[in-house]
Write an enzyme that holds these catalytic residues in place. Structure first.
Site, PDB file in Angstrom:
ATOM      1  N   THR A  46       0.860  -1.188   0.000  1.00 27.09           N
ATOM      2  CA  THR A  46       0.000   0.000   0.000  1.00 27.09           C
ATOM      3  C   THR A  46       0.899   1.241   0.000  1.00 27.09           C
ATOM      4  O   THR A  46       2.058   1.180   0.408  1.00 27.09           O
ATOM      5  CB  THR A  46      -0.971  -0.013   1.198  1.00 27.09           C
ATOM      6  OG1 THR A  46      -0.223  -0.099   2.396  1.00 27.09           O
ATOM      7  CG2 THR A  46      -1.945  -1.179   1.097  1.00 27.09           C
ATOM      8  N   THR A  48       1.476   4.382   1.540  1.00 26.69           N
ATOM      9  CA  THR A  48       2.240   4.923   2.672  1.00 26.69           C
ATOM     10  C   THR A  48       3.134   3.858   3.279  1.00 26.69           C
ATOM     11  O   THR A  48       4.274   4.142   3.663  1.00 26.69           O
ATOM     12  CB  THR A  48       1.294   5.515   3.731  1.00 26.69           C
ATOM     13  OG1 THR A  48       0.525   6.553   3.109  1.00 26.69           O
ATOM     14  CG2 THR A  48       2.051   6.095   4.912  1.00 26.69           C
ATOM     15  N   CYS A  49       2.654   2.641   3.343  1.00 26.94           N
ATOM     16  CA  CYS A  49       3.425   1.545   3.922  1.00 26.94           C
ATOM     17  C   CYS A  49       4.713   1.300   3.131  1.00 26.94           C
ATOM     18  O   CYS A  49       5.775   1.082   3.708  1.00 26.94           O
ATOM     19  CB  CYS A  49       2.587   0.270   3.959  1.00 26.94           C
ATOM     20  SG  CYS A  49       1.020   0.453   4.830  1.00 26.94           S
ATOM     21  N   SER A  50       4.605   1.359   1.809  1.00 27.16           N
ATOM     22  CA  SER A  50       5.753   1.085   0.941  1.00 27.16           C
ATOM     23  C   SER A  50       6.655   2.291   0.724  1.00 27.16           C
ATOM     24  O   SER A  50       7.857   2.133   0.534  1.00 27.16           O
ATOM     25  CB  SER A  50       5.266   0.582  -0.418  1.00 27.16           C
ATOM     26  OG  SER A  50       4.695  -0.691  -0.285  1.00 27.16           O
TER      27      SER A  50
END
Length: 160
Positions: A46, A48-50
């Site tokens: 996703t 922001t996660c990545s």
């Protein structure tokens, strides 16, 4: 009810990728006798996660370890194969232990789950970070929905 500072993390079994293939790893394996920086993401790959969350912990791994952290771990409600592919995509090479909470059992037990069905994601984890010493939560930073501030590696470093 959500876990809080002073609580002991629940017994759980995650899946992680090893050279021999997928393998279970227990909460005792992860937390017993150690200081652990654990962070959770809504989903591998996703935005922001990545782009921010996992890279921040990878980039600050040495800083966290210099402040007494034995293990940096990331938990997500994804299967072990997705977590392995995400780790490869992100160039993770042992800096962060990627934990698949495929059914969301740990996430629900700590009370930090949310229903992402309206986004086609099903049950997921809220974004948070914590420090656990021998399985006891000493710091806990839970993000407001859609935010990325208090769960970052930089924020957690300031608390050590």
């Amino acid at each position: 009810m959500a876990i809080k500072v002073g609580d002991t993390l629940p017994a759980a079994t995650f899946m992680t990728s090893t050279a021999e293939g997928p393998a279970p790893i227990t909460s005792d394996d992860i937390f017993k006798g150690k200081t652990v920086a654990l962070f959770a993401v809504p989903g591998a790959f996703t935005p922001t996660c990545s782009a921010k969350h996992l890279p921040g912990f990878k980039d600050h791994a040495a800083d966290l370890k210099a402040k007494g952290v034995d293990t940096i771990a990331c938990v997500s409600v994804n299967d072990v194969f997705v977590m392995k592919a995400w780790g490869k995509d992100q160039g993770i090479d042992g800096e962060v232990l990627l934990l698949a909470d495929g059914n969301g059992d740990f996430t629900r037990t700590v009370g930090l789950d949310f229903d992402g069905s309206k986004f086609g994601m099903g049950g997921r984890s809220q974004r948070y970070s914590l420090i656990a010493k021998d399985g006891v939560v000493t710091q806990l930073n839970v993000e407001e929905a859609g935010q990325f501030k208090v769960s970052s590696a930089e924020y957690l470093l300031e608390q050590l």
